[in-house]
Write an enzyme that holds these catalytic residues in place. Structure first.
Site, mmCIF file in Angstrom:
data_model
loop_
_atom_site.group_PDB
_atom_site.id
_atom_site.type_symbol
_atom_site.label_atom_id
_atom_site.label_comp_id
_atom_site.label_asym_id
_atom_site.label_seq_id
_atom_site.Cartn_x
_atom_site.Cartn_y
_atom_site.Cartn_z
ATOM 1 N N GLY A 53 0.840 -1.203 0.000
ATOM 2 C CA GLY A 53 0.000 0.000 0.000
ATOM 3 C C GLY A 53 0.864 1.237 0.000
ATOM 4 O O GLY A 53 2.061 1.174 0.315
ATOM 5 N N CYS A 81 5.067 -6.297 1.435
ATOM 6 C CA CYS A 81 5.458 -4.896 1.573
ATOM 7 C C CYS A 81 4.742 -4.234 2.769
ATOM 8 O O CYS A 81 5.028 -4.582 3.902
ATOM 9 C CB CYS A 81 5.190 -4.171 0.250
ATOM 10 S SG CYS A 81 6.073 -2.626 0.118
ATOM 11 N N TYR A 82 3.792 -3.349 2.547
ATOM 12 C CA TYR A 82 3.063 -2.746 3.663
ATOM 13 C C TYR A 82 2.468 -3.840 4.559
ATOM 14 O O TYR A 82 2.476 -3.739 5.793
ATOM 15 C CB TYR A 82 1.939 -1.846 3.131
ATOM 16 C CG TYR A 82 1.139 -1.154 4.211
ATOM 17 C CD1 TYR A 82 1.511 0.101 4.677
ATOM 18 C CD2 TYR A 82 0.010 -1.757 4.772
ATOM 19 C CE1 TYR A 82 0.788 0.735 5.672
ATOM 20 C CE2 TYR A 82 -0.722 -1.126 5.773
ATOM 21 C CZ TYR A 82 -0.331 0.120 6.212
ATOM 22 O OH TYR A 82 -1.045 0.750 7.197
ATOM 23 N N HIS A 167 7.881 -7.403 -4.151
ATOM 24 C CA HIS A 167 6.596 -7.709 -4.802
ATOM 25 C C HIS A 167 6.699 -8.988 -5.641
ATOM 26 O O HIS A 167 7.221 -8.952 -6.741
ATOM 27 C CB HIS A 167 6.158 -6.528 -5.670
ATOM 28 C CG HIS A 167 5.707 -5.372 -4.856
ATOM 29 N ND1 HIS A 167 4.399 -5.245 -4.425
ATOM 30 C CD2 HIS A 167 6.371 -4.323 -4.346
ATOM 31 C CE1 HIS A 167 4.291 -4.158 -3.694
ATOM 32 N NE2 HIS A 167 5.470 -3.573 -3.625
ATOM 33 N N GLU A 169 4.409 -10.479 -7.125
ATOM 34 C CA GLU A 169 3.403 -10.528 -8.191
ATOM 35 C C GLU A 169 3.854 -9.898 -9.504
ATOM 36 O O GLU A 169 3.235 -10.094 -10.534
ATOM 37 C CB GLU A 169 2.100 -9.870 -7.704
ATOM 38 C CG GLU A 169 2.169 -8.373 -7.398
ATOM 39 C CD GLU A 169 2.702 -8.029 -6.005
ATOM 40 O OE1 GLU A 169 3.354 -8.886 -5.403
ATOM 41 O OE2 GLU A 169 2.472 -6.896 -5.540
ATOM 42 N N SER A 220 -20.588 -4.591 -29.373
ATOM 43 C CA SER A 220 -19.788 -3.719 -30.221
ATOM 44 C C SER A 220 -18.959 -4.535 -31.211
ATOM 45 O O SER A 220 -18.351 -3.976 -32.112
ATOM 46 C CB SER A 220 -18.837 -2.905 -29.347
ATOM 47 O OG SER A 220 -17.915 -3.795 -28.726
ATOM 48 N N GLY A 221 -18.929 -5.846 -30.992
ATOM 49 C CA GLY A 221 -18.040 -6.672 -31.799
ATOM 50 C C GLY A 221 -16.713 -6.887 -31.077
ATOM 51 O O GLY A 221 -15.907 -7.711 -31.476
ATOM 52 N N GLY A 222 -16.497 -6.154 -29.997
ATOM 53 C CA GLY A 222 -15.291 -6.323 -29.177
ATOM 54 C C GLY A 222 -15.401 -7.591 -28.336
ATOM 55 O O GLY A 222 -16.477 -8.198 -28.250
ATOM 56 N N VAL A 223 -14.283 -7.952 -27.703
ATOM 57 C CA VAL A 223 -14.220 -9.241 -27.017
ATOM 58 C C VAL A 223 -15.215 -9.337 -25.847
ATOM 59 O O VAL A 223 -15.977 -10.301 -25.739
ATOM 60 C CB VAL A 223 -12.776 -9.508 -26.514
ATOM 61 C CG1 VAL A 223 -12.713 -10.791 -25.719
ATOM 62 C CG2 VAL A 223 -11.821 -9.567 -27.698
ATOM 63 N N ASP A 224 -15.248 -8.312 -24.982
ATOM 64 C CA ASP A 224 -16.064 -8.415 -23.762
ATOM 65 C C ASP A 224 -17.550 -8.557 -24.071
ATOM 66 O O ASP A 224 -18.230 -9.435 -23.540
ATOM 67 C CB ASP A 224 -15.870 -7.183 -22.856
ATOM 68 C CG ASP A 224 -14.413 -6.938 -22.538
ATOM 69 O OD1 ASP A 224 -13.614 -7.867 -22.750
ATOM 70 O OD2 ASP A 224 -14.077 -5.829 -22.097
ATOM 71 N N SER A 225 -18.062 -7.665 -24.931
ATOM 72 C CA SER A 225 -19.501 -7.715 -25.187
ATOM 73 C C SER A 225 -19.867 -8.959 -25.991
ATOM 74 O O SER A 225 -20.967 -9.494 -25.853
ATOM 75 C CB SER A 225 -19.984 -6.441 -25.881
ATOM 76 O OG SER A 225 -19.371 -6.272 -27.134
ATOM 77 N N THR A 226 -18.929 -9.452 -26.809
ATOM 78 C CA THR A 226 -19.212 -10.668 -27.571
ATOM 79 C C THR A 226 -19.304 -11.871 -26.633
ATOM 80 O O THR A 226 -20.248 -12.662 -26.701
ATOM 81 C CB THR A 226 -18.099 -10.913 -28.626
ATOM 82 O OG1 THR A 226 -18.032 -9.770 -29.469
ATOM 83 C CG2 THR A 226 -18.384 -12.147 -29.450
ATOM 84 N N LYS A 363 -9.273 -9.456 -18.121
ATOM 85 C CA LYS A 363 -9.378 -9.490 -19.585
ATOM 86 C C LYS A 363 -8.933 -10.832 -20.193
ATOM 87 O O LYS A 363 -9.636 -11.407 -21.029
ATOM 88 C CB LYS A 363 -8.509 -8.360 -20.153
ATOM 89 C CG LYS A 363 -8.653 -8.165 -21.630
ATOM 90 C CD LYS A 363 -9.721 -7.165 -21.919
ATOM 91 C CE LYS A 363 -10.024 -7.097 -23.400
ATOM 92 N NZ LYS A 363 -11.176 -6.241 -23.641
#
Ligand code: XMP
Length: 507
Positions: A53, A81-82, A167, A169, A220-226, A363
């Protein structure tokens, strides 16, 4: 039946907190992010990770947690870390504040090759980002790793409590993933994360919530909405998918999107609103004004078509919903959050009519879900495309002529990238228009025409990006074809700007 447990990640505000969740899932375990304020909300986890943090533990408003409650879970705990500094204080040690920041690579030298450091090299690179350090380590604590100067960077306490200053990650910590994995192996009965299980759970959840109602969603034809539309279809609910053609799409894109959905067996309603958008944009030069016009008009066209929705589904992703004090979101994510939270939607949300089935996914996990749903790679591999479309690739005013020029240049460039096998290697690519006229010669005549800018970048999350070193022959052929075939252009430029300071789009 044996009980299984998730990994709870407590968010102390680090910009890397989401990455911890993602890495745990990459290792095959289910993780969720929680606020440290109320530990009763986290159920019975199998392991707990305290994130880093931006605060100092000595700050008056430094985030804290209920240590007794934390101990009562009786599961392995890792402070990063924090998180480590806080644990050190809770175990009776202290933290030395400093104005000097240690940022960047450091050496990790485990002093014990068990637990966290089993199988980890005697010396490897880790990534630091801190100013404070632990001191007065309690007698019950053990130093289990130091840096190159012998300073403790990792501690263990009784009852499977661990701390690491670096870190794990971030990819710059070369053995970070192994260290996280070692930590998770200390836990018992952890819930695994498999996208197929997730898909099944999501479908059941959707059926339960939707029942016989009609669900509206924008595509929209984009990945998420498809992926969202196909998921709803797979769940067998009554879906109404709406595609708004705002006249700012790429060459033949509207037809392509319609063909793609047809291929997937999802019926969509296409609203041709191009004239409305272009009229509203006529003569508008200011980037923010252009964005606002496009955003507001989209909302109007969409809701005029929908009328009263029984339910609305949105492709909101995990990074869109997480509120973290220091979490610098990408522009796309901020805009999406903004769009997904307009008053009309908040109203529906209050009535329990908004469905966001992808809200727990990142994503790349949405892409994995897309694969599990049988969506073709060419659809899942499409480059991101901004909501305001070509308008943000044409500084200043947009009109039909300029859009047509961009479409032609873009189609040639993207075609070349595909021909050379580079389309899937770059994260996003496009051609835009620089509406500045320069002198040239075409045939025997003097020309006075615009320039096009080609942009190809690699990125992980759009927050930073690097330009791609494309083969010279690819660029040469793209330039030649554009100069020969696109009237209105007599100059082709390749954009070699990183983000930051440049953005990916031009506006
Ligand atoms: P910038 O230009 O900020 O873009 O580097 C980062 C990523 O976000 C996309 N982008 C948008 N996406 N609506 C969207 O849905 C927008 O208004 C918007 N503006 C930028 C951009 O294409 C890139 O992937």
């Amino acid at each position: 039946m044996q009980e299984i447990h998730h990994v709870a990640v407590l968010d102390f505000g680090s910009q890397y907190t989401q990455l911890i969740v993602r890495r745990v899932r990459e290792l095959g375990f289910f993780a969720k992010l929680y606020s440290p304020d109320d530990l009763s909300e986290i159920g019975q986890p199998g392991a707990i990770i305290l994130s880093g943090g931006p605060k100092s533990t000595g700050d008056p408003d430094a985030p804290d947690l209920d240590f007794e409650k934390l101990r009562s879970f009786k599961v392995p705990v890792l402070g990063v870390c924090y998180g480590m500094q806080l644990l050190n204080i809770k175990f009776g040690g202290s933290v030395k504040a400093s104005n000097k920041r240690e940022y960047g690579p450091a050496a990790l030298k485990p002093t014990c090759h068990e637990s966290l450091y089993q199988g980890v090299s005697a010396e490897s690179q880790v990534w630091m980002s801190h100013s404070d350090t632990v001191q007065d380590i309690h007698t019950e604590a053990k130093v289990i790793a130091t840096n190159q100067h012998g300073t403790p960077v990792s501690l263990s306490w009784p009852d499977d409590f661990y701390g690491i200053q670096f870190h794990p990650e971030v990819t710059h910590s070369h053995e970070g993933l192994s260290i996280l994995k070692n930590f998770l192996l200390l836990a018992e009965d952890l819930q695994t994360f498999m996208i197929e299980d997730f898909k099944r759970e999501m479908i059941e959840g959707i059926r339960e919530r939707v029942g016989e109602k009609q669900v509206v969603c924008g595509v929209s034809g984009g990945v998420d909405s498809t992926v969202l539309a196909v998921l709803l279809q797979e769940a067998g609910v009554n879906v109404r998918a709406i595609f708004v053609d705002n006249g700012l799409l790429r060459k033949e894109e509207s037809a392509l999107v319609q063909a793609n959905f047809k291929r997937m067996g999802v019926e969509i309603e296409t609203i041709d609103a191009a004239a409305e958008f272009l009229d509203a944009l006529a003569g508008k030069e200011d980037p923010e004004e252009k964005r606002k016009i496009i955003g507001n008009l989209f909302i109007k066209v969409f809701w005029d078509t929908v009328g009263d929705a029984e339910m609305l589904a949105q492709g909101t992703l995990y990074p869109d919903v997480i509120e973290s004090a220091s979490n610098e979101k990408s522009k796309a994510s901020v805009i999406k959050t903004h769009h997904n939270r307009v008053p009309k939607i908040l109203e529906l949300q209050a009535e329990g009519k908004v469905l966001e089935p992808l809200a727990e996914l990142f994503k790349d996990e949405v892409r994995e879900l897309g694969v599990a749903l049988g969506i073709e790679p060419d659809i899942l591999g499409r480059h991101p495309f901004p909501g305001p479309g070509l308008a943000v690739r044409c500084p200043g005013a947009v009109d039909r002529e300029r859009l047509e020029i961009i479409r032609e240049c873009d189609a040639i460039f993207i075609g070349k990238l595909k021909e050379y096998g580079w389309y899937d290697k770059v994260w996003q690519a496009y051609a835009g228009l620089i509406p500045v006229k320069t002198v040239g010669v075409k045939g025997d005549e003097r020309s006075y025409e615009w320039a096009t800018n080609l942009r190809a970048v690699i990125s992980e999350d759009a927050m930073t990006a690097e330009w791609v070193d494309l083969p010279a022959q690819l660029l040469r052929e793209t330039s030649q074809d554009i100069l020969n075939e696109v009237s209105g252009i007599n100059r082709v430029l390749y954009d070699i700007s990183t983000k930051p300071p440049a953005s990916i789009e031009w506006e």
